[in-house]
Scaffold this motif. Structure first.
Motif, PDB file in Angstrom:
ATOM      1  N   ALA A  18       0.836  -1.196   0.000  1.00 31.90           N
ATOM      2  CA  ALA A  18       0.000   0.000   0.000  1.00 31.90           C
ATOM      3  C   ALA A  18       0.872   1.247   0.000  1.00 31.90           C
ATOM      4  N   VAL A  26       2.440   1.771  -3.389  1.00 30.27           N
ATOM      5  CA  VAL A  26       1.490   2.325  -4.366  1.00 30.27           C
ATOM      6  C   VAL A  26       1.385   3.832  -4.161  1.00 30.27           C
ATOM      7  N   SER A  27       1.160   4.206  -2.911  1.00 25.90           N
ATOM      8  CA  SER A  27       0.895   5.627  -2.708  1.00 25.90           C
ATOM      9  C   SER A  27       2.149   6.451  -2.975  1.00 25.90           C
ATOM     10  N   LEU A  75       2.726   6.530  -6.902  1.00 24.36           N
ATOM     11  CA  LEU A  75       1.790   7.357  -7.687  1.00 24.36           C
ATOM     12  C   LEU A  75       2.005   8.826  -7.379  1.00 24.36           C
ATOM     13  N   LYS A  76       2.311   9.101  -6.112  1.00 24.46           N
ATOM     14  CA  LYS A  76       2.550  10.504  -5.768  1.00 24.46           C
ATOM     15  C   LYS A  76       3.788  11.010  -6.491  1.00 24.46           C
ATOM     16  N   PHE A 108       8.332   4.801  -9.757  1.00 19.62           N
ATOM     17  CA  PHE A 108       8.628   3.843  -8.689  1.00 19.62           C
ATOM     18  C   PHE A 108      10.122   3.601  -8.603  1.00 19.62           C
ATOM     19  N   PHE A 144      -1.683  -4.946  -7.841  1.00 16.60           N
ATOM     20  CA  PHE A 144      -0.994  -3.658  -7.785  1.00 16.60           C
ATOM     21  C   PHE A 144      -1.773  -2.618  -8.592  1.00 16.60           C
ATOM     22  N   TYR A 155      -6.145   4.095  -5.346  1.00 15.94           N
ATOM     23  CA  TYR A 155      -5.421   5.218  -4.744  1.00 15.94           C
ATOM     24  C   TYR A 155      -5.539   6.445  -5.634  1.00 15.94           C
ATOM     25  N   VAL A 208      -7.770   0.701  -0.738  1.00 18.87           N
ATOM     26  CA  VAL A 208      -6.482   0.006  -0.832  1.00 18.87           C
ATOM     27  C   VAL A 208      -6.240  -0.795   0.437  1.00 18.87           C
TER      28      VAL A 208
END
Lengths: 102, 180, 645, 484, 509
Positions: free
Chosen positions: D179, D182-183, D186-187, D191, E410, E417, E425
């Motif tokens: 999690a 992901v955050s 994306l922010k 990656f 994912f 998100y 999530v």
């Protein structure tokens, strides 16, 4: 000629739908369950036709006709199942058909 | 609309009669303990619906209703019922208690919600009535709509029916049953 | 690279090479081979030490007492050689360095010289032990570690050597590893020393934090606040007392006697235990900067020399008596370096190495000859059968008590004198302790002497004594004893501070004595007289009690018990440290680890499973229920939409 | 081959080997030797990599990048830094030894076994080399899969609970990390670990840390540890504590600390407290553990705590010491577990009350166990000592009391290690120690001696690692700039 | 009178038509081909049909860069449809391979005289249902939607019940039929209401109507949407409309279950996504949340219930519910990313779902009894290939990097998100955690329990060698294909995502 406006028909359809649903929910006899399903589909039909008239376009009626065919098919398969069940001497009481559970 | 003009009192009367027949027979279908009567009641229901369709100037559908349903489907039902023999069963019984309560609650909720929705609309999009021409609902008109606008649906319907037929044959075939 | 560098490296690496050789040889080489490899390697080391000594000597100008500097500089009379950078991080780096200067050469000579003799002695002593090879590997390794300690060119290297001697001491104490007592003693010794290592490490952390270096060359004091310096000194002192078995960390030494006697002689008398003295002398600027701590060191020494002396009075194990005397003698050394008379302290270290090794080895001869019996009550009269041993022991004893002209006299008295030289109240307290200690020394030493050597051999001795081909022991054992006897006699003459002090001058560049701790001649004479008298008094008293039976042993049950229980230190430490630790561990294990940490996972899991079986119950298998869920779901969605729209 | 090729080869060679072994119908012996050969090849490739690595240059080296799925900015990006080189080395060496051990003891279901061991090798190397968050996560998870089966199939009697516990625990952490990934990704819009910006989000930091503290593990997240280490086959336990645990610590260094500077300093005290707790708590429990593996298990808990202390000290010495310590302890605990296995094979038990007196007549075993033991209790001069010294000196610069606690921990280490040594080797002979319990066979020596040899080599020159992990700039600077 | 019938883009319908055609031919086999050959003949027809379907669908995909409706706005010809049809046909092909060796009543206790009963009809139905789904994904108005839904549903009802010697099979069929018809009726009434609000039945028409007349919060519209959501939610077996799933999946012949579990979901999810984004974009604030909640419930119920199952088919059924939850996460965002996520997720999912059930089928045929965790013991060692495949499939489900499921999860998380739904999530993450337990349990059962302790498997001999029984070569091919897809999708993410991206590009966002 004019008559009760579409809302009434729809209301009627709704009630019919409700009754049908109730039938499916409370009856244990497979055949009656199938009958109740017919009621529900008919409720849909009634609504469609009423609206078709209301909007004055044919889609609703065609839809209704198609639904009839579909309903017939469902009944056909359903009754086929009933016969098969019966042939295996199984009860038609849906509550007894709970070998699969958990 | 209670203050209906004299012209459509007849329509009103017919409608009310049909509506009540419809509901009554529906209740009967659900509540008869003998499926045979239920099936008969369904005929009444279908008939009354056909009448309503007529009121809605859907002649062809009404005709189809009588022929296909009352004619074919219910007869099929009756045959099967006759075949499996009368199996009486009392409604409102069996299953866990919460089942029945839930059933009434759920079905009732659905019905009420939809009616409420209708009520909200009655003054809204449903209020303005469109006057329909005489051609509306006639077989010819239906045929045109069917073959022009909804050809595909038409075709599908046939396929569905075919499949159902096959299914019925498979499930209903008596031949060479396993020794049970 | 000059001669002294080669010498120092040769000195350091020879024993290591010996160890590795023996290890690799394993059981493929005969026992004697292992023994001789070890011996040779150590003597080679001695050669290297001598080489280095002359290297330093060649540079050593005349005797100048350096002014008191508050910093350790790389000594003018020695040099640091770096093999490679051992540890580095950012701009902190420590090299694998050797420092050769007067102080370290002295230590090198002692370690490798005495060490060599003792290894030679071991050949005879350990003969027939089934794990001889392991023994010699260990002992050579010890010599290596000890040399690394004294040659280490920076504090970290010193600590490395420090730890390694602790390790080899552990290995040798526990050499007879099927004796539970030996294993326990070994563990005790190691853990207590580890404690010392830890405090030293902490001290080093302070130094790193402030100066980012551990080299001797750095002027630490310039960067350190008073408090910091005090803590550093305290940490170092912790290491010193642990290693040198001073109060409060003395309890491991007596137990360490579980090891073979040569080990006791080498490690727990001559070399390792005196490392604390070396450490203080080596880092004297820090200590002088933290004078309080230095005096605490002296205090600890004074206290220890009394306590150890008292305990020694009631010991019945020959080796333990000597062990306590060792503690007490190191106490003297601590007083010496504590008050600032480094040369005197180290000088006593030197002589003590000789006569204490001598005592142990003679005791070893006795034990070896009398079926490994160590109880002095059974050994009466063994001197009759072992004259050579007897006389050598007497030499050692006299040296220990400090009777002129034996070496102890020349080295012990100046220490006490320098205590007096301080002139302060605590100076005088140290002085009194010193004198009293001398009296005790005389008493317990000759108690031992009279109980064991003179008189008619006891039946036990007669029964168990067996000589070695007509001699009192293998020549490998007798020769070193002889040599040491000579040294114990004459080594002291090296300097008599009132008159001549080459040793002090020699050390001056490395560890110049504190001016305040340099006694006047009057103090010297006066002290010497006092100490000698005290010693003789003790001697006479012992003669009166144990030989002539003129005086009955004073029945003071409380004191006797107190002494026999070693002032309850062991008991205390068990209560304060060991048992609480065990209890805590057991408690955590029982009350937290098992019920909480290990159980949480399964508990959560089971809860989840329970939820699962709840959900499962919904699946009644009844068709109508399924439809009901569908209908209800639809109804709810519709309702939600109608509300939320 | 190109220098960058090495990086990928180190990851994919064993994985390919695993599939090869599964597909080829080889005999037991052939399978084993093939696996061993591959693992040795890994070592060879690593040596090549280490020699080609330019320790005087900062920044990522031997990197390879290929598109994985671009729309989210995820790519197959691998490369090595100084410290990664050492950790990869640790991995390949330990894995080689463990595969050899498996071969030596003749594990049944040979093909499955060696395939999984190789898979594990590849995955672990991948963790240390991957420079993309999702890739890192993928390998981080991939390590679990072979471990699960290895413990579950070849493990001890209570292996079922052990595996489930182990997997669920670690997954709980790593899923939270997913999690967070992901955050973060994306922010950030990417990656990639190298290009990725630093973040100030405390939640994300905690998300990542949770995974790492469970994997490492730190107190009190070690619920899975005792069972897993006790039930796993010895060589797998060796891998677990020697290598896998280091992946968690590596994550702290590479991601948590590097990418989240502000949260790091905000939670520093907390983490240091956890680490110190792990150190003392682990040591205490190791001191009372009733069996060989128990001691080693809890001691590795303590060691993880110590290393975490070094990492979160945030000082040059701390970082260098931590890396050094990771490698040193990796080798030590691996050797110890292998020795535990060796002892258990001879005596059928690791219980202290049934053991003892094995030194007599078994010089090789005694010498090795003694050597590893004293190294692991950080006797001065050993590589472990160097590491601990640096770490504590580093954390001392942060605040003195951490160092004091650390020193106390070291003292306890001495106590439990000596207890272990004497309980196995010394005193009266244990009831299960028969004359049939022979000294180490050449095969076993060939496995353990190299490990010990490496340890001794490190003891001779710890600077080899401590000064070749973050060069040329000081570790703190390197971390601050994200190893640019 | 003249009917100017609309121009029909036959090519646009070609995959469907091919499948129907094949279905007819298969049906003809039932009467024209001698009994002995029926199995082979109809199976090969089915293979050909599906293969042709794939080819045509691919062609369509390539050829319909700019999507549009055909046949008087009844059907979408675009890449979303095409890609869906590709997946469906692929699964169908695999199912055929699996079905060839399927014996009614698990062969053993059925009398050998009847082993070829209805085999042709079976394939006909398989093809027919596939055609229905292929049509369903392309439906462009409510009527076609309803009809094609019924089309493949009815086919599936029959297929579920086709082993009518087994009570379970019949029961499954009946349950599916009744619940399904109820759902259909709900859907129908919902459609009627939407029709009532807008007067349109074509998706785009509805959207424009709602947009222009500003009847977004119109009671009919929302009620209609609600009922449609319920009706479709049933099809994708999302809680709380899921109740039928475990029973039907367990009762139905495993071959059919494999087909349903993968294909039905593909069809239902793709259609739903299109319907919602095309017809009701203005109401996303409603259905978005609705699906998010439904996803949550599905994840919860599916995973929790699966924890305590012993029957492997049931476990997989519940896992299917949970997986639906994951895909609904992607759906509920209604964003381009969500579309990609959904479309990508479906590929490894359908492969793994099919594959896992296929493997269960293999074990069933081996033992002749329902497969439980207990009698799965030792399976992994006896049938190495199937074991490893199962291993990869379930770990793929669990989101471990042994299959595209990893990337799929994912992606859906990313979508959530991206949509600002961090809580979703977290839910997904926790659900995954719970799910681990039973996925691991399957692997545990296969590998970590000594198979010797239950003397069930007749042919343990073949196991050790690693070679599988020859009679199931086709099954192995099918599983192998599924394995390749599910594992390969982990690496070939970029191309698949591109496909999905193009497919989603024709949806109005």
């Amino acid at each position: 000629m004019s008559g009760p406006d579409v809302a009434w028909y729809l209301a009627l359809a709704a009630v019919l739908f409700g009754i049908g649903a109730l039938g499916v929910l409370i009856r244990r006899n497979t055949l009656v369950v199938l009958l109740s399903l017919e009621l529900m589909l008919n409720a849909g039909n009634l609504a469609l036709i009423a609206l078709s008239r209301h909007f004055h376009n044919g889609a609703g009626q065609i839809f209704a006709l198609a639904v009839m065919a579909v309903a017939a098919s469902e009944v056909c398969v359903g009754l086929g199942l009933v016969v098969a069940l019966n042939r295996r001497n199984l009860s038609l009481d849906v509550d007894t058909l709970s070998e699969l559970r958990g | 609309m209670i203050a209906a003009s004299a012209g459509n009192v007849v329509v009103w009367i017919v409608w009310v009669v049909a509506a009540f027949t419809c509901l009554g027979s529906a209740v009967a279908v659900v509540s008869f303990s003998n499926p045979f009567y239920s099936a008969l009641a369904l005929i009444g229901n279908l008939g009354s619906l056909a009448v309503l369709y007529l009121l809605l100037s859907a002649e062809f559908v009404a005709a189809a209703q009588v022929l296909v349903y009352a004619g074919a489907v219910v007869v099929m039902f009756l045959f099967v019922i006759a075949y499996v023999g009368p199996r009486r069963e009392t409604p409102w019984s069996g299953g866990p208690g919460w089942q029945t309560i839930g059933a009434v609650a759920a079905a009732g909720a659905l019905m009420v919600e939809i009616i409420v929705a209708i009520g909200m609309q009655a003054s809204g999009s449903l209020s303005h009535e469109t006057e329909v021409g005489t051609a509306f609902g006639t077989p010819a008109w239906i045929g045109r709509v069917f073959l022009v606008d909804h050809l595909l649906a038409f075709e599908i319907t046939s396929v569905v029916l075919l499949i159902a037929a096959v299914g019925g044959v498979i499930l209903g075939s008596h031949t060479k049953r396993a020794t049970t | 690279m000059t001669g002294l560098t080669y010498g120092s490296w040769l000195c350091l690496l020879a024993p290591l090479a010996g160890t590795i050789l023996i290890l690799l040889g394993g059981s493929r080489i005969p026992r004697l081979a292992a023994a001789w490899i070890a011996t040779t390697s150590v003597f080679v080391a001695f050669g290297g030490a001598v080489w280095a000594f002359f290297g330093v000597h060649s540079q050593h100008q005349g005797p100048e007492l350096l002014p008191l500097t508050s910093q350790v500089t790389v000594p003018a009379h020695g040099e640091i050689t770096t093999a490679w950078t051992w540890l580095q991080s950012g701009n902190f780096h420590v090299g694998l360095q050797l420092l050769v200067d007067p102080l370290s050469t002295v230590m090198m000579l002692i370690v490798s010289g005495v060490g060599g003799l003792i290894v030679l002695y071991s050949i005879g002593y350990m003969d027939g032990d089934e794990e001889e090879r392991r023994y010699f590997a260990y002992i050579a390794f010890f010599v290596f570690s000890m040399l690394l300690l004294v040659e280490g060119g920076n504090l970290l290297m010193l600590l490395v050597g420090w730890g390694l001697v602790g390790l080899s001491s552990y290995l040798l104490i526990g050499f007879w590893h099927d004796r539970p007592s030996a294993v326990r003693a070994a563990k005790k010794a190691f853990v207590m020393n580890a404690f010392g290592d830890a405090t030293m490490a902490l001290a080093f952390f302070i130094l790193i934090a402030h100066t980012n270096s551990l080299d001797f060359g750095v002027n630490f004091n310039a960067h350190l606040s008073g408090t910091a310096t005090n803590f550093v000194a305290l940490g170092l002192l912790g290491g010193a007392v642990a290693k040198s078995a001073q109060i409060p960390l003395q309890t491991w030494l007596p137990d360490a006697m579980e090891g073979p006697t040569p080990v006791s002689a080498l490690i727990h008398a001559a070399t390792m235990v005196t490392a604390g003295v070396y450490l203080i002398a080596r880092t004297y600027p820090l200590f002088e900067h933290a004078r309080t701590i230095q005096l605490i060191a002296a205090g600890a020494g004074a206290l220890t020399l009394l306590v150890a002396g008292l305990i020694a009075l009631v010991q019945t194990d020959i080796k333990r008596v000597i062990a306590y005397s060792t503690m007490s003698q190191i106490g003297y050394m601590f007083v010496g370096v504590g008050v600032g008379a480094y040369a005197n302290g180290v000088f006593h270290l030197l002589t003590h190495a000789f006569f204490k090794a001598l005592l142990f080895m003679t005791a070893g001869l006795v034990i070896h000859a009398v079926a490994n019996e160590q109880d002095i009550r059974k050994l009466r009269g063994v001197g009759r059968l072992m004259p050579f041993t007897k006389w050598c022991f007497l030499v050692g004893a006299l040296a220990l008590v400090g009777i002129p002209p034996f070496s102890g006299f020349f080295s012990k008295d100046p220490i006490v004198a320098s205590a007096a030289a301080l002139g302060t109240w605590y100076g005088w307290i140290f002085w009194v302790c010193g004198v009293a200690g001398a009296f005790l020394t005389g008493l317990y030493t000759f108690r031992l002497w009279y109980l064991v050597f003179p008189g008619e051999p006891s039946p036990f001795v007669r029964e168990h004594y067996h000589d070695h081909h007509g001699r009192e022991g293998a020549w490998t054992m007798l020769v070193p004893v002889g040599i040491l006897a000579v040294l114990a006699t004459f080594a002291g003459w090296l300097q008599w501070t009132p008159r001549w002090d080459p040793f002090t001058r020699w050390l001056a560049p490395a560890a110049p004595s504190l001016a305040a701790a340099v006694p006047t001649d009057t103090q010297e004479y006066f002290t010497s007289v006092a100490v000698v008298i005290a010693g003789l008094a003790g001697l006479v008293l012992a003669w009166a009690i144990y030989s002539e039976r003129r005086i009955a042993i004073p029945a003071a049950p409380f004191w006797r018990r107190l002494f026999e229980e070693k002032f309850y230190f062991d008991w205390l430490y068990d209560r304060i440290f060991y048992e609480p630790a065990v209890a805590t561990a057991a408690f955590l294990r029982r009350e937290f680890e098992e019920p909480v940490v290990l159980q949480t996972g399964p508990d959560v899991g089971n809860t989840t499973l329970a939820t699962g079986s709840l959900v499962r119950r919904l699946q009644t298998g009844l068709l109508r229920t399924y439809v009901l869920f569908l209908a209800a779901g639809a109804a709810i969605v519709v309702l939600a939409f109608l509300i939320a729209r | 081959m190109s220098a960058s090729g090495l990086t990928s080869i180190l990851i994919w060679l064993p994985i390919a080997g695993a599939f090869g072994i599964w597909l080829l119908p080889l005999s037991r012996y052939a399978t084993g030797s093939l696996a061993l050969l591959l693992s040795l090849a890994e070592v060879g490739f690593w040596i090549e990599q280490a020699t080609r690595f330019d320790f005087s240059r900062s920044g990522l080296q031997m990197s390879e990048q290929a598109n994985w799925f671009g729309d989210l900015g995820v790519s197959y990006h691998v490369g090595v830094y100084g410290f990664s080189v050492w950790l990869v080395g640790l991995t390949v060496v330990v894995m080689a030894a463990c595969i050899g051990y498996g071969f030596w003891v003749g594990r049944d279901r040979t093909r499955a076994y060696f395939g999984l061991m190789l898979l594990l090798t590849g995955a672990t190397v991948g963790v240390f080399e991957s420079q993309d968050l999702l890739l890192f996560y993928a390998f981080f998870e991939a390590m679990l899969i072979p471990l699960y089966v290895l413990i579950g199939v070849w493990g001890g009697a209570r292996r079922m609970e052990a595996t489930i516990k182990f997997v669920i625990y670690t997954m709980a952490g790593s899923l939270i990390m997913l999690a967070a990934i992901v955050s973060y990704g994306l922010k950030a819009g990417t990656f990639d670990l190298v290009d990725g910006p630093t973040s100030a989000s405390r939640w994300l930091f905690l998300g990542f840390m949770l995974a790492f503290v469970i994997k490492a593990p730190l107190f009190p997240f070690h619920g899975w540890l005792p069972d897993a280490y006790r039930e796993a086959p010895p060589e797998v336990a060796a891998v677990l504590s020697g290598v896998i645990a280091k992946a968690g610590l590596y994550g702290m260094l590479r991601i948590a600390i590097t990418k989240f500077p502000d949260p790091t300093s905000f939670y520093r005290t907390t983490v240091l407290a956890l680490a110190a707790a792990a150190l003392v708590y682990g040591s205490l429990l190791a001191f009372r553990a009733p069996d060989f593996r128990g001691v080693v298990a809890y001691s590795s808990l303590a060691q993880s705590g110590l290393i975490a202390l070094g990492l979160f000290a945030g000082t040059d010495l701390g970082f260098d010491g931590a890396v050094l310590q990771m490698v040193a302890h990796g080798l030590v605990s691996a050797s110890l577990f292998l020795l535990a296995g060796v002892v258990e094979r001879r005596t059928t038990t690791g219980e202290f009350r049934l053991l003892g007196g094995m030194a007599r007549g078994r010089p090789a075993l005694a010498t090795l166990l003694m050597t590893v033991g004293v190294i692991s209790l950080a006797v001065p001069g050993s590589s472990m000592f160097a590491g601990e010294f640096l770490i504590l000196a580093g954390v001392f610069q942060r605040a003195w009391f951490w160092a004091v606690i650390g020193a106390a921990g070291i003292l306890l280490a001495a106590m439990y290690m000596l207890r272990l040594i004497s309980a196995v080797l010394h005193e009266a002979r244990g009831s299960t120690v028969t004359d049939e319990a022979l000294d180490l066979r050449p095969g076993e020596l060939a496995l353990i001696v190299p490990l010990v040899g490496v340890l001794l080599a490190l003891s001779v020159w710890p600077a080899g690692i401590s000064h070749h992990s973050f060069t040329p700039d000081s570790p703190t600077a390197a971390v601050r700039t994200g190893f640019k | 009178m003249s009917l100017n019938t609309p121009h029909i883009d036959w090519f646009g319908l070609s995959p469907v038509l091919t499948l129907i055609g094949a279905s007819f031919f298969a049906l003809l086999c039932a009467v024209l081909v001698p009994r002995a050959l029926r199995r082979v003949a109809s199976a090969s027809i089915s293979v050909v049909g599906f293969a042709a379907g794939i080819v045509l669908a691919v062609w369509l995909y390539v050829d319909s860069a700019n999507g549009h409706t055909i046949a008087a706005g009844a059907f979408y010809r675009d890449r979303w449809t095409a890609l869906g049809q590709i997946i469906l046909c692929a699964v169908g092909l695999a199912t055929t391979l699996l079905a060839v060796e399927h014996l009614p009543g698990w062969g053993r206790d059925a009398d050998p005289g009847r082993r070829d009963d209805h085999v042709s009809e079976f394939f006909a139905l398989l093809l027919a249902s596939a055609a229905g789904m292929a049509f369903f994904v392309g439906a462009a108005n409510l009527m076609v939607l309803f009809l094609s839904l019924e089309w493949f549903s009815i086919a599936l009802y029959v297929m579920c019940a086709i082993d009518y010697d087994l009570e379970g099979s019949l029961e499954a069929g009946l349950k599916y039929l009744v619940v399904g018809s109820f759902g259909a009726a709900t859907l129908l009434f919902g459609s009627a209401l939407v029709y009532g609000a807008t007067g349109k039945i074509s998706f785009s028409g509805i959207a424009t109507a709602i947009g222009s007349e500003g009847v977004t919060s119109d009671a009919f519209v929302v009620t209609g949407i609600a009922l449609i959501v319920a009706g479709l939610g049933f099809k994708m077996s999302a809680a709380p409309f899921h109740m039928w799933t475990p029973d039907v999946y367990e009762g139905a012949p495993t071959t059919v279950t494999a087909w349903m579990s993968s294909a039905t979901k593909v069809a239902a999810l793709l259609l739903t996504f299109r319907l919602m984004t095309t017809a009701f974009p203005h109401n996303q604030h409603l259905w978005g949340w609705a699906f998010a909640i439904i996803a949550t419930i599905s994840l919860a119920i599916g995973n929790f219930a699966a924890l305590v199952q012993r029957n492997v088919k049931r476990i997989l059924a519940y896992s299917a519910i949970a997986q639906a939850g994951f895909m609904l996460i992607g759906l509920s965002t209604g964003s381009p990313l969500g579309a990609r996520a959904l479309m990508y997720y479906l590929i490894p999912y359908s492969a793994a779902a099919f594959g896992s059930f296929a493997i269960v089928a293999a074990r069933e045929r081996e033992l002749g009894v329902p497969v439980t965790l207990d009698n799965l013991a030792g399976f992994g060692w006896e049938r190495p290939f199937l074991g490893v495949a199962m291993w990869f499939f379930v770990f793929g489900f669990a989101g471990l990097p042994l299959g595209g499921g990893f990337v799929g999860k994912f992606y859906v998380f990313a979508a959530a998100y991206d949509h600002g739904w961090v809580w979703l999530v977290i839910v997904g993450v926790l659900a995954t955690l719970v799910s681990l337990y039973y996925y691991l349990a399957i692997v545990r059962a296969m590998y970590m329990r000594p198979g010797a302790e239950l003397q069930l498997h007749p042919d343990a001999g073949v196991a050790v060698t690693g070679g599988a029984p020859a009679r199931e070569s086709l099954l192995h091919v099918a599983v192998g294909a599924a394995f390749v897809v599910s594992f390969g999708s982990l690496f070939a993410v970029e191309p698949l995502i591109d496909l999905a991206q193009h497919a989603a590009s024709t949806l109005p966002f």
